[in-house]
Design an enzyme around this catalytic site. Structure first.
Site, short mmCIF file in Angstrom:
data_model
loop_
_atom_site.label_atom_id
_atom_site.label_comp_id
_atom_site.label_asym_id
_atom_site.label_seq_id
_atom_site.Cartn_x
_atom_site.Cartn_y
_atom_site.Cartn_z
CE LYS A 1 -4.33 0.99 0.24
NZ LYS A 1 -5.73 0.14 -0.33
CG ASP B 1 -7.22 3.46 -0.89
OD1 ASP B 1 -7.70 2.28 -0.65
OD2 ASP B 1 -7.28 4.34 0.23
P1 NDP Z 1 -12.88 7.91 -2.67
O1 NDP Z 1 -11.67 8.98 -2.55
O2 NDP Z 1 -13.44 7.53 -4.11
O3 NDP Z 1 -14.14 8.26 -1.85
C1 NDP Z 1 -13.91 8.42 -0.40
C2 NDP Z 1 -15.22 8.83 0.28
O4 NDP Z 1 -15.07 8.52 1.72
C3 NDP Z 1 -15.70 10.08 0.07
O5 NDP Z 1 -17.28 10.14 -0.03
C4 NDP Z 1 -15.11 10.85 1.04
O6 NDP Z 1 -15.61 11.76 1.49
C5 NDP Z 1 -15.17 9.81 2.18
N1 NDP Z 1 -14.24 9.97 3.33
C6 NDP Z 1 -12.97 9.77 3.06
N2 NDP Z 1 -12.09 10.11 4.19
C7 NDP Z 1 -13.12 10.22 5.23
C8 NDP Z 1 -13.09 10.51 6.55
N3 NDP Z 1 -12.01 10.61 7.12
N4 NDP Z 1 -14.37 10.73 7.16
C9 NDP Z 1 -15.42 10.61 6.46
N5 NDP Z 1 -15.57 10.31 5.26
C10 NDP Z 1 -14.35 10.19 4.63
O7 NDP Z 1 -12.27 6.52 -2.18
P2 NDP Z 1 -13.03 5.03 -2.53
O8 NDP Z 1 -14.46 5.13 -2.65
O9 NDP Z 1 -11.93 4.68 -3.38
O10 NDP Z 1 -12.43 4.43 -1.25
C11 NDP Z 1 -13.25 4.20 0.00
C12 NDP Z 1 -12.84 3.06 0.85
O11 NDP Z 1 -12.90 1.96 0.23
C13 NDP Z 1 -11.45 3.36 1.55
O12 NDP Z 1 -11.47 2.74 2.68
C14 NDP Z 1 -10.67 2.42 0.52
O13 NDP Z 1 -9.49 1.95 1.15
C15 NDP Z 1 -11.59 1.27 0.27
N6 NDP Z 1 -11.45 0.56 -0.72
C16 NDP Z 1 -11.35 1.07 -2.15
C17 NDP Z 1 -11.07 0.34 -3.26
C18 NDP Z 1 -11.16 0.87 -4.59
O14 NDP Z 1 -10.99 0.01 -5.44
N7 NDP Z 1 -10.96 2.07 -4.63
C19 NDP Z 1 -10.87 -1.11 -2.93
C20 NDP Z 1 -11.00 -1.74 -1.75
C21 NDP Z 1 -11.35 -0.77 -0.83
P3 NDP Z 1 -14.99 13.43 1.28
O15 NDP Z 1 -15.02 13.58 -0.33
O16 NDP Z 1 -15.70 14.45 1.84
O17 NDP Z 1 -13.51 13.17 1.61
O1 2IT Z 2 -7.92 -1.36 -0.70
C1 2IT Z 2 -7.77 -1.85 -1.77
O2 2IT Z 2 -8.03 -3.28 -2.02
C2 2IT Z 2 -7.54 -1.11 -3.22
N1 2IT Z 2 -7.62 0.14 -2.88
C3 2IT Z 2 -7.42 -1.55 -4.53
C4 2IT Z 2 -6.13 -1.98 -4.77
C5 2IT Z 2 -5.74 -2.33 -6.17
O3 2IT Z 2 -4.70 -2.92 -6.47
O4 2IT Z 2 -6.51 -2.52 -7.06
#
Ligand code: NDP
Ligand code: 2IT
Length: 444
Positions: free
Chosen positions: A126, A166
């Protein structure tokens, strides 16, 4: 003191000031007790738990860039290459002001077991930075990404370490980073995933985490005799994972009534309008306060509150430790039957315990959100064979992977006498493959 407790104590002592990393290690190691007890002599001699909790390497570097006013800004960049026993390091890059080494280590540690669960050959890693893309111009984001990749590029490669998106890292950031890597290395290779479709990206990767979350949730409900169709769902977050979780939940016949961001949350009694959500978040990069302009019947509330809304299924899709014990109590009091984590570690240890004790079906993130990284691995396969698969082909593979993950963890939980405890099941199923590979590869 047992081996598990010794190692937890040692990790806490050796990694001070990293509470999220401690939390992730505790969650995993405590649920591995049955396997560790069955193999204690070998694991102790081989220092298996000491090795699996210590990253292969932690890279930390300066990221200087020039803002639109001509001012030099300095951020900190990280990449933690945690474990490559079963394949090249793989995991996302988080761009958020809260990022520090402890958060990257917790995410990298979780990624080891998640990636193992996908059944694909990817190790755990990561990275990220305390850079905040919010409110920055495209040029500023590009300047940051180019500087970040100028340093990170020394340590990654298609067969070495393959970063992805992420929080805060989406298609725009991956594009700028890919361009810089290509320029420096003079090589076009699948070094990042989540790429644009015109330069090696995979169809279905954008949707994969959210869709995968629903495929696994649906299977978990089905195996417990419950139908998703007709259920009310609360989602938190409004980013990549949340948006496509809402979309797939609705396609499967559920009604999603909430989304949120870091400043507030939306309640839409008629069901979230995904097209409006995408326009606000993906096109305008605006705040959820705008949602009311599209849906006059909806409510916008400042602060936290998603988990106070009555629902059958809760899908936390924002960030770590966003579902607290008090939230778990509200969910249970409101009759919630299932929680599945779209985000990484969104539920605190106390909240998880409370939900499980109250018979709420609980799917941990390392299983439930594995669809994103699984589809990243499918992107790597397509890049290696220099072919692109259709959306239907990728989506069918994703469905197969998510259903398979659920059955693997369900079986592992049963095998060790913890039927229905999907936290134990996911950790054991993910761990066993990595442990076997590590033992086979000798002391390294
Ligand atoms: P994005 O940046 O697209 O969206 C993040 C969302 O979460 C936004 O709505 C943001 O609000 C909110 N957020 C972020 N930080 C905070 C906080 N401290 N308090 C409250 N709300 C918060 O990220 P993703 O959708 O990609 O990721 C979301 C989660 O999923 C994370 O935990 C990530 O690690 C996990 N994840 C992502 C994957 C991926 O493929 N993208 C795969 C697997 C897991 P705001 O805009 O106001 O910051
Ligand atoms: O938390 C996760 O699994 C991710 N942010 C996606 C990682 C990836 O390599 O697609």
């Amino acid at each position: 003191m047992g081996y598990v407790d010794e190692v937890i104590e040692r990790v806490i002592a050796k990694n001070p000031g990293e509470p999220e990393f401690h939390q992730a290690v505790k969650e995993v190691l405590e649920s591995l007790r049955p396997v560790v007890e069955a193999n204690e002599e070998v694991y102790r001699r081989e220092a298996l738990l000491e090795r699996i909790t210590e990253p292969d390497r932690q890279i930390k570097f300066r990221v200087p860039w020039v803002d639109d006013k001509g001012q030099v800004q300095v951020n900190v960049g990280y990449r933690v290459q945690f474990n490559n026993a079963i394949g090249p390091y793989k995991g996302g890059l988080r761009l958020h002001p809260s990022v520090n080494i402890g958060i990257i280590k917790f995410l990298g540690f979780e990624q080891i077991f998640k990636n193992s669960l996908t059944s694909l050959p990817i190790g755990g890693g990561k990275g990220g930075s305390d850079f905040d893309p919010k409110g920055k111009s495209d040029r500023e984001v590009m300047a940051f990404c180019q500087s970040y990749m100028t340093e990170l590029g020394k340590y990654i490669g298609a067969d070495v370490d393959v970063p992805a998106g992420d929080i805060g890292t989406g298609a725009r950031e991956i594009g700028y980073m890919f361009g810089q890597y290509k320029r420096i290395q003079g090589m076009f290779e699948g070094v990042l995933t989540g790429k644009g479709l015109t330069y090696g990206g995979s169809l279905g990767r954008t949707q994969a985490t959210g869709y995968g979350l629903l495929y696994l949730t649906n299977e978990m409900l089905k195996c417990n005799g419950i139908e998703l169709a007709g259920k009310t769902v609360c989602v938190s977050g409004s980013g990549n994972v949340a948006t496509y979780a809402v979309e797939k939940a609705q396609q499967l016949g559920a009604k999603v009534v909430t989304v949120s961001d870091s400043t507030g949350w939306v309640y839409d009694p008629d069901g979230i309008d995904v097209a409006a959500l995408k326009e606000i978040k993906e096109v305008k990069r605006a705040r959820l306060t705008e949602y009311k302009n599209y849906r006059p019947n909806s409510e916008y509330h400042e602060g936290r509150g998603v988990w106070s809304v009555k629902c059958d299924v809760a899908l936390p899709c924002a960030t770590q430790n966003e579902l607290l014990l008090e939230d778990a109590k509200m969910l249970v009091a409101n009759g919630c039957i299932a929680v599945a984590e779209g985000a990484n570690m969104p539920t605190t240890l106390e909240a998880t315990k409370y939900l499980q004790e109250n018979k709420v079906l609980f799917a941990p993130g390392k299983a439930a959100n594995a669809g994103g990284v699984a589809t990243s691995a499918l992107e790597m396969s397509q890049n290696s064979e220099r072919l692109s698969w259709s959306f239907e082909e990728v989506d069918a593979k994703l469905q197969g992977i998510m259903v398979n993950i659920f059955h693997n963890l369900d079986d592992a939980a049963r095998k060790y006498g913890h039927e229905g405890d999907y936290v134990v099941g996911a950790n054991i199923a993910g761990f066993e493959k990595v442990a076997t590979a590590m033992l086979a590869q000798g002391v390294c």
